[in-house]
Design a protein around this motif. Sequence first.
Motif, PDB file in Angstrom:
ATOM      1  N   MET A 111      26.966  55.515  62.069  1.00  0.00           N
ATOM      2  CA  MET A 111      25.515  55.315  62.063  1.00  0.00           C
ATOM      3  C   MET A 111      24.900  55.686  63.407  1.00  0.00           C
ATOM      4  N   GLN A 112      25.512  55.203  64.495  1.00  0.00           N
ATOM      5  CA  GLN A 112      24.929  55.430  65.817  1.00  0.00           C
ATOM      6  C   GLN A 112      24.879  56.908  66.181  1.00  0.00           C
ATOM      7  N   LEU A 114      24.049  59.251  64.380  1.00  0.00           N
ATOM      8  CA  LEU A 114      22.988  59.931  63.636  1.00  0.00           C
ATOM      9  C   LEU A 114      21.593  59.391  63.925  1.00  0.00           C
ATOM     10  N   THR A 115      21.492  58.427  64.859  1.00  0.00           N
ATOM     11  CA  THR A 115      20.178  57.825  65.106  1.00  0.00           C
ATOM     12  C   THR A 115      20.012  57.470  66.582  1.00  0.00           C
ATOM     13  N   ASP A 116      18.758  57.471  67.031  1.00  0.00           N
ATOM     14  CA  ASP A 116      18.434  57.003  68.380  1.00  0.00           C
ATOM     15  C   ASP A 116      18.172  55.501  68.381  1.00  0.00           C
ATOM     16  N   SER A 117      18.046  54.895  67.209  1.00  0.00           N
ATOM     17  CA  SER A 117      17.851  53.448  67.122  1.00  0.00           C
ATOM     18  C   SER A 117      19.143  52.735  67.503  1.00  0.00           C
ATOM     19  N   ILE A 132      14.532  53.216  60.077  1.00  0.00           N
ATOM     20  CA  ILE A 132      14.976  54.022  61.207  1.00  0.00           C
ATOM     21  C   ILE A 132      15.035  55.491  60.784  1.00  0.00           C
ATOM     22  N   LEU A 133      15.169  56.365  61.770  1.00  0.00           N
ATOM     23  CA  LEU A 133      15.443  57.770  61.494  1.00  0.00           C
ATOM     24  C   LEU A 133      16.952  57.960  61.539  1.00  0.00           C
ATOM     25  N   LEU A 134      17.514  58.448  60.463  1.00  0.00           N
ATOM     26  CA  LEU A 134      18.949  58.694  60.367  1.00  0.00           C
ATOM     27  C   LEU A 134      19.122  60.156  59.980  1.00  0.00           C
ATOM     28  N   LYS A 138      13.713  59.510  57.484  1.00  0.00           N
ATOM     29  CA  LYS A 138      13.267  58.118  57.535  1.00  0.00           C
ATOM     30  C   LYS A 138      13.934  57.346  56.408  1.00  0.00           C
TER      31      LYS A 138
END
Length: 229
Positions: A111-112, A114-117, A132-134, A138
């Motif tokens: 997960m991490q 693929l996202t800046d969250s 989140i943006l993945l 969205k």
Amino acid sequence: DETSFAKARISGVRAAEFLNYVCANNVVKGVGKTVYTQALNSKAGIESDYTVTQTGANEFMIVTGTAFATHDFGWLEKMRRECNFDGVEITNITKELTCFAVMGPNSRAIMQSLTDSDVSHTAFAFMSSQEILLAGIKVRATRITYVGELGWEIYAPIANGLELWEALVDAGKDLGLIPCGYRAIESLRLEKGYRAWAGEINTETNPFEAGLGFALSLKKENFHGRAAA
């Protein structure tokens, strides 16, 4: 790929009041909170078994089993009608959203990537849900799984399903990701002791008999089936 899970949006000015009456657990815990609950009949039998996520002040998302949309959402309609909850809208959104579950010890790393969250435990707690943006898409990511491992259920517009699936598979190439099916889920959830409606539990089973007493709140003054519970 859990896209076939049944999904509904419950909205309106009385949505929170309605769901806290229909559901045995306290499902109104604030935006971004996910709650596992049962909906009980008048004899405290388990009429439905699902998760409820609060997505807005007056909006919630219910996720239930693949084959139970007609039954579970029909029960909600019945409760709304018979208990006079005007101002509540129940919308079947099953076909609008794809759902992929990423589960297992490396799911956070996948997960991490693929996202800046921040998807750390501190920033993204168990039984919480965030938009989140993945992979640039969205999505609504909910930290819950049906197999008892660390992981997320990811909800995205159906049109982005293939793109998202390919991004997840690619991100997991070197982390041991393996696409698995419902037979794997069935085996793992049984090993964990997670129940399935129409399998281990049904309308003649009450939560205490099923070991699900934690999923109802007798602190609530009123919910359907409370007296029998």
